[in-house]
Design an enzyme around this catalytic site. Structure first.
Site, PDB file in Angstrom:
ATOM      1  N   HIS C 142       0.863  -1.177   0.000  1.00 45.47           N
ATOM      2  CA  HIS C 142       0.000   0.000   0.000  1.00 45.47           C
ATOM      3  C   HIS C 142       0.904   1.233   0.000  1.00 45.47           C
ATOM      4  O   HIS C 142       1.992   1.197   0.582  1.00 45.47           O
ATOM      5  CB  HIS C 142      -0.853  -0.054   1.277  1.00 45.47           C
ATOM      6  CG  HIS C 142      -1.952   0.953   1.369  1.00 45.47           C
ATOM      7  ND1 HIS C 142      -1.729   2.266   1.690  1.00 45.47           N
ATOM      8  CD2 HIS C 142      -3.293   0.835   1.198  1.00 45.47           C
ATOM      9  CE1 HIS C 142      -2.892   2.914   1.727  1.00 45.47           C
ATOM     10  NE2 HIS C 142      -3.853   2.067   1.420  1.00 45.47           N
ATOM     11  N   ASP C 219       3.104  -4.170   8.147  1.00 46.90           N
ATOM     12  CA  ASP C 219       1.841  -3.470   7.908  1.00 46.90           C
ATOM     13  C   ASP C 219       0.716  -4.481   8.149  1.00 46.90           C
ATOM     14  O   ASP C 219       0.457  -5.348   7.315  1.00 46.90           O
ATOM     15  CB  ASP C 219       1.819  -2.936   6.475  1.00 46.90           C
ATOM     16  CG  ASP C 219       0.497  -2.250   6.142  1.00 46.90           C
ATOM     17  OD1 ASP C 219      -0.455  -2.347   6.940  1.00 46.90           O
ATOM     18  OD2 ASP C 219       0.422  -1.636   5.063  1.00 46.90           O
ATOM     19  N   GLN C 222      -4.469  -5.098   7.216  1.00 45.98           N
ATOM     20  CA  GLN C 222      -5.456  -6.007   6.647  1.00 45.98           C
ATOM     21  C   GLN C 222      -5.451  -7.368   7.336  1.00 45.98           C
ATOM     22  O   GLN C 222      -6.207  -8.254   6.933  1.00 45.98           O
ATOM     23  CB  GLN C 222      -5.207  -6.192   5.137  1.00 45.98           C
ATOM     24  CG  GLN C 222      -5.387  -4.918   4.305  1.00 45.98           C
ATOM     25  CD  GLN C 222      -6.852  -4.477   4.189  1.00 45.98           C
ATOM     26  OE1 GLN C 222      -7.778  -5.240   4.483  1.00 45.98           O
ATOM     27  NE2 GLN C 222      -7.065  -3.236   3.765  1.00 45.98           N
ATOM     28  N   LYS C 245     -10.609   0.181  10.313  1.00 50.12           N
ATOM     29  CA  LYS C 245     -10.759  -1.047   9.529  1.00 50.12           C
ATOM     30  C   LYS C 245     -11.176  -2.221  10.405  1.00 50.12           C
ATOM     31  O   LYS C 245     -11.315  -3.340   9.922  1.00 50.12           O
ATOM     32  CB  LYS C 245      -9.433  -1.386   8.833  1.00 50.12           C
ATOM     33  CG  LYS C 245      -9.048  -0.405   7.725  1.00 50.12           C
ATOM     34  CD  LYS C 245      -7.901  -0.958   6.909  1.00 50.12           C
ATOM     35  CE  LYS C 245      -7.137   0.118   6.178  1.00 50.12           C
ATOM     36  NZ  LYS C 245      -7.757   0.532   4.919  1.00 50.12           N
ATOM     37  N   CYS C 385      -4.664   2.396  -3.730  1.00 52.07           N
ATOM     38  CA  CYS C 385      -3.407   2.852  -3.114  1.00 52.07           C
ATOM     39  C   CYS C 385      -2.293   1.825  -3.262  1.00 52.07           C
ATOM     40  O   CYS C 385      -1.426   1.707  -2.382  1.00 52.07           O
ATOM     41  CB  CYS C 385      -3.588   3.197  -1.634  1.00 52.07           C
ATOM     42  SG  CYS C 385      -4.812   4.471  -1.334  1.00 52.07           S
TER      43      CYS C 385
HETATM   44  C1  LIG Z   1      -2.463  -2.707   3.638  1.00 54.52           C
HETATM   45  C2  LIG Z   1      -2.762  -1.330   4.086  1.00 54.52           C
HETATM   46  N1  LIG Z   1      -1.784  -0.574   4.603  1.00 54.52           N
HETATM   47  C3  LIG Z   1      -1.993   0.681   5.039  1.00 54.52           C
HETATM   48  C4  LIG Z   1      -3.234   1.265   4.941  1.00 54.52           C
HETATM   49  C5  LIG Z   1      -3.385   2.667   5.413  1.00 54.52           C
HETATM   50  O1  LIG Z   1      -4.273   2.760   6.477  1.00 54.52           O
HETATM   51  P1  LIG Z   1      -4.790   4.204   6.931  1.00 54.52           P
HETATM   52  O2  LIG Z   1      -5.255   4.882   5.703  1.00 54.52           O
HETATM   53  O3  LIG Z   1      -5.874   3.941   7.896  1.00 54.52           O
HETATM   54  O4  LIG Z   1      -3.610   4.895   7.533  1.00 54.52           O
HETATM   55  C6  LIG Z   1      -4.292   0.515   4.392  1.00 54.52           C
HETATM   56  C7  LIG Z   1      -5.650   1.075   4.232  1.00 54.52           C
HETATM   57  O5  LIG Z   1      -5.894   2.131   3.666  1.00 54.52           O
HETATM   58  C8  LIG Z   1      -4.044  -0.798   3.955  1.00 54.52           C
HETATM   59  O6  LIG Z   1      -5.016  -1.533   3.429  1.00 54.52           O
END
Ligand SMILES: Cc1ncc(COP(=O)(O)O)c(C=O)c1O
Ligand SMILES: Cc1ncc(COP(=O)(O)O)c(C=O)c1O
Lengths: 429, 151, 429, 151
Positions: C142, C219, C222, C245, C385
């Protein structure tokens, strides 16, 4: 205690306002009525703000700016609509408003963007800092508007300078031209002190700063919640404030930045939603305000802050300021009248907001706070994140009462009574 | 079903058989635009003849990838601006942009927008407005580059 | 469509769960039932989470860790109590949990702490980066776990390297030892891809990283919401996830950091509540986690996330994982069976979570999403993203359905029907 | 009124007339502790005699500023540890710390804590627990410095 009749506006219907705030109905310790005099730390939330957030979450919650479905559309509308109303509230345009988690992040955003300018393109030139450059703050800053600049100076080799504070708790501006010089790249100062209540003269500082080409950052945490503020009229380049101090949710703050500055400024926090193009090797970035809002934002909180701004606007910021002015006048008079109590900060209401800090001879603020709490009077004790200011005033800590639209005159009386009780309890009166 | 309102036949036709597709020489300026939320892209070139108030849009060529709305919109754009005086083309651009930001509440002027009126339904979907405007932003940007370079 | 009987646990009572989520009762467009398949972007909130936050705000709201009155005491208890439960939920200790505004801030926190190490004391030595040093990520990250590392490399002169992705949507680990080398100072990768659904083999990567002394950032955005995750057991040094999430509020995320690392790490955002001593010239900083939580925090949001963790725990993360597994199995089978539909990512459920991305020949994802939305099926379309990943897979965008505990089997059917409808509408079937 | 529970006479007495106040020589180690939320500070010195298991706390001297709880607590501390075997002093420290973290639910052992039992009421006020522990943290820290230096 007598109140003068309101001068410029109809008085607030405080009873009706209080009915909007569920928490004000609770009691403290052994059934004492809650006298909440700590709005300078964080304010309480009216039903209207709680309902707006909940309604958003029960009907339109989705990730904003990410996806095309109807929920995403409604959520984005709610989020961007809040941005527009909040921008209007402080006299600026929506694309000049960046949502942050609190005011502290807003200050850090500017400070880090400036050190990031070192590794950014030519458009970021004016944000660059290095040895020989100077950043000017004041001795009355909240840590949030001091430590980030210390850290910026450490990262870049720039030098931190500051305006001192007089015994009366005013900025010492006797040598403005000597403190803000051609070497100054940025001036950061508070609109209203969170300890002294002092309202600083923005015009003099802003005009000198701009004369030497320095950027101006205004800490508006203690002004925006309490009176009409127009950043364009003040002429500042950046300003920050927090939602939780103005009836809004925690977890949301605002950074205002002049359009052309935001457009030229390098990003701070990076990730999703702030990009233009992403390759493994490198990325380019979106236009402001998105460039500065990485990740899924504080969506429902922005919506809640929008509702808070609506609530405040409906009541009228002028009337709120007038109301607090009256409470402050009485508090200053009554507290000063107590033997052994000393106000820290201006003792009259000129250029001064509704924050009253004081010390009690022979009773440590922490101990005084405990007695007040026992009476249901919730004030803050300590250095209030303004340690250098306390050191300057020659005291380790103060007791601070701070007022807001939901406070009543008899709460000022409860404060005064509790202070006398603290003196009695510790045997100093 | 509201879908048909958005995906008018005209739009689908332009999507399937885009007009003036491809990048051509000669051109005076090029603009690359991307919609960062969905990744739609367009590269668009303009060729002007004449100068200042006499300028005429001689050619618009483009390539890109994206949804039917973004692709059809740039195809319609070429119909609306090629061969037209630049001033008129920019008026059309303004009218189209106004229509798209109108949330479906603006009555489009068919004399000005021709096939562009088909996008009136898209204006009801705020998340798709950027799709419809992608090519138009590229056109405006490219034209401004010509003007800047000329001055 | 048939469901196999649950293998390891009693099935979820999805109807009862759905009754807890007010938003699931609404309709989309012209009265279509809401089929919410975008939990990968953000999840919905149960009444229990909304109530916990509201109850906090109506009874105990105050600035935490700042002041000694009863409200501050109750608020601090609620905030720190939430931290403890959230820590336990992911197998770590409370003082290893830092609250951030979202996962994105968590990644940035580590990245900035590393560049700040350049101007910090000797204890920060191991966080320093410079030319010749390498940071390793993957091609399936991401943007939140990619762009901050690109930016860190720009700030420090270090080099970014990455693991590629196979055609099947798995990490290409054929040359782990060639990618992670003695030059590697940090390895950041996703536990589960937000596009492919792929669950990455943490053990192999972590053990190689630790072999060369590199730090590991996971990370877990998910994974933590969808299955039991224990950061200690995984052996990672840092991990991030977001509240929104996992049934919690927006505006709150978590950074886990191993105790001794957090203790040695320089601060990121600075200001109030993260300091030890403040002088005008310089400051020293508090112990973790406070060092990394500057300013008034997302108090009610942390409390809400605590309630979300309680809710998830009461249902059981194992059962939730099993439930999603079943939905995914059916979705993969039914979607693959449609002519012209191609799954992007593993086509079986092995080492794979409940995120199913796909493309439809002849129908752009954006257009497909519009048809699905028209049927009430809310999915996400675009690059999610993860732009480099899409480029790698040779496609500009995908349609993504992502499942959660409140999704039912007949919602998978609604998805499949809507995909066929999209094909009909655009005349490709 | 719960105030009297917190501010026992013993506490107020120690606050008004602190025992062993002031910084003295000789000392083996010094510790400076601060409570960042309220600014209370203490500088505390320890002097040990003997080594290892035979070590005895010979003197504890201190200066600082702060509320009655923090000042009284360090005064009580000196009564409890000076002249005692180090091991016993550390046991007392542990007992006091346990009492303070007990949220008012732990019955203090007067044989071990003597005047320290007066702080049982403070334990009901979590925001004040740090005040009561400030001097004890300094003591523990200073002792650990002696031990580290010796080893
Ligand atoms: C795999 C992953 N990493 C990072 C993020 C970033 O999370 P956030 O936008 O809540 O900071 C997301 C979701 O947007 C994600 O799915
Ligand atoms: C004057 C002033 N500046 C900055 C801040 C920091 O605000 P926050 O903690 O919401 O970031 C505060 C309040 O804490 C304040 O009173």
């Amino acid at each position: 205690m007598t109140v003068e009749p309101p001068r410029t506006s109809t008085p607030l219907d405080v009873a009706a306002i209080r009915a909007d705030f569920p928490i004000l109905g609770r009691t403290i310790r052994d059934g004492q009525r809650l006298v909440y005099l700590d709005s300078g730390a964080t304010s309480q939330r009216p039903r209207q703000v709680l309902d707006a957030e909940r309604s958003f979450l029960e009907h339109s919650n989705a990730a904003v700016h990410r996806g095309a479905h109807q929920l995403a559309e409604e959520a984005t509308d709610a989020y961007e609509g809040a941005r527009e109303r909040i921008a209007r509230f402080v006299g600026v345009d929506a694309d000049e408003v960046v949502f942050t988690k609190n005011a502290t992040e807003g200050v850090n955003l500017v400070a880090y963007a400036m050190s990031n300018a070192a590794t950014s393109g030519a458009e970021a030139e004016r944000f660059r800092l290095g040895p020989g450059d100077e950043v000017v703050v004041t001795e009355m800053e909240h840590h949030a508007n001091l430590v980030p600049w210390q850290q910026l100076c450490e990262r870049t080799g720039a030098t931190l300078r500051w305006f001192g504070v007089t015994d009366e708790g005013r900025l010492d501006l006797s040598d403005v031209d000597g403190v803000i010089t051609e070497r100054t790249k940025l001036v950061a100062f508070t609109h209203q002190s969170n300890v002294l209540g002092t309202v600083n003269p923005t015009e003099q500082i802003v005009s000198r700063a701009h004369q030497v080409g320095a950027l101006v950052v205004l800490d508006a945490c203690q002004s925006v919640p309490h009176k009409p503020v127009d950043f364009k009229a003040l002429g500042v380049d950046f300003a920050v404030f927090s939602g939780h101090k103005m009836l809004g949710p925690s977890g949301v703050g605002v950074l205002y930045g002049r359009r052309e500055l935001l457009a030229a400024m390098p990003p701070f926090i990076s990730g999703g939603s702030m990009i233009e193009l992403v390759h493994m090797e490198r990325s380019t970035f979106a236009a402001p305000p998105q460039r500065f809002e990485a990740g899924v934002p504080m969506t429902s909180q922005a919506v809640g802050l929008g509702a808070a701004v609506d609530y405040l606007t409906a009541i009228g910021m002028d009337r709120i300021a007038e109301h607090e002015h009256q409470l402050t006048e009485v508090a200053l008079r009554e507290l000063s009248a107590i033997d052994g109590v000393r106000i820290i900060g201006p003792t009259n209401t000129e250029h001064r907001g509704g924050t009253v800090s004081f010390v009690i001879d022979g009773v440590h603020p922490h101990d005084a706070g405990q007695v007040l709490d026992d009476k249901g009077v919730e004030v803050r004790v300590g250095h209030h994140c303004a340690w250098p200011l306390h050191r300057r005033m020659g005291i380790p800590a103060t007791v601070r009462a701070s007022f807001y639209l939901y406070n009543e005159l008899d709460e000022v009386k409860a404060l005064v009574d509790a202070v006398r009780e603290a003196q009695r309890f510790f045997g100093v009166a | 079903m509201q879908l048909e309102q958005m995906y008018q036949e005209i739009i689908l036709d332009h999507y399937r058989k885009p007009h003036r597709h491809g990048l051509r020489e000669p051109f005076d300026a090029e603009s690359f635009q991307v919609n960062p939320t969905c990744g739609d892209e367009v590269t668009l070139r303009v060729r002007l003849t004449g100068t200042d108030t006499d300028a005429v849009v001689d050619d618009v060529s483009y390539s890109g990838q994206g949804c039917s709305i973004s692709q059809a919109s740039v195809s319609v754009l070429t119909d609306l601006v090629v061969g037209k005086p630049l001033r008129e083309a920019l008026t059309t651009e303004a009218a189209f942009s106004e229509l798209m930001h109108g949330r479906g509440k603006i009555e489009p002027d068919e004399d000005v927008l021709e096939d562009g009126v088909a996008f009136a339904g898209v204006a009801k979907y705020p998340m798709r407005v950027k799709c419809a405007l992608l090519g138009w932003m590229a056109f405006k940007d490219a034209v401004s580059r010509v003007v800047v370079e000329a001055s």
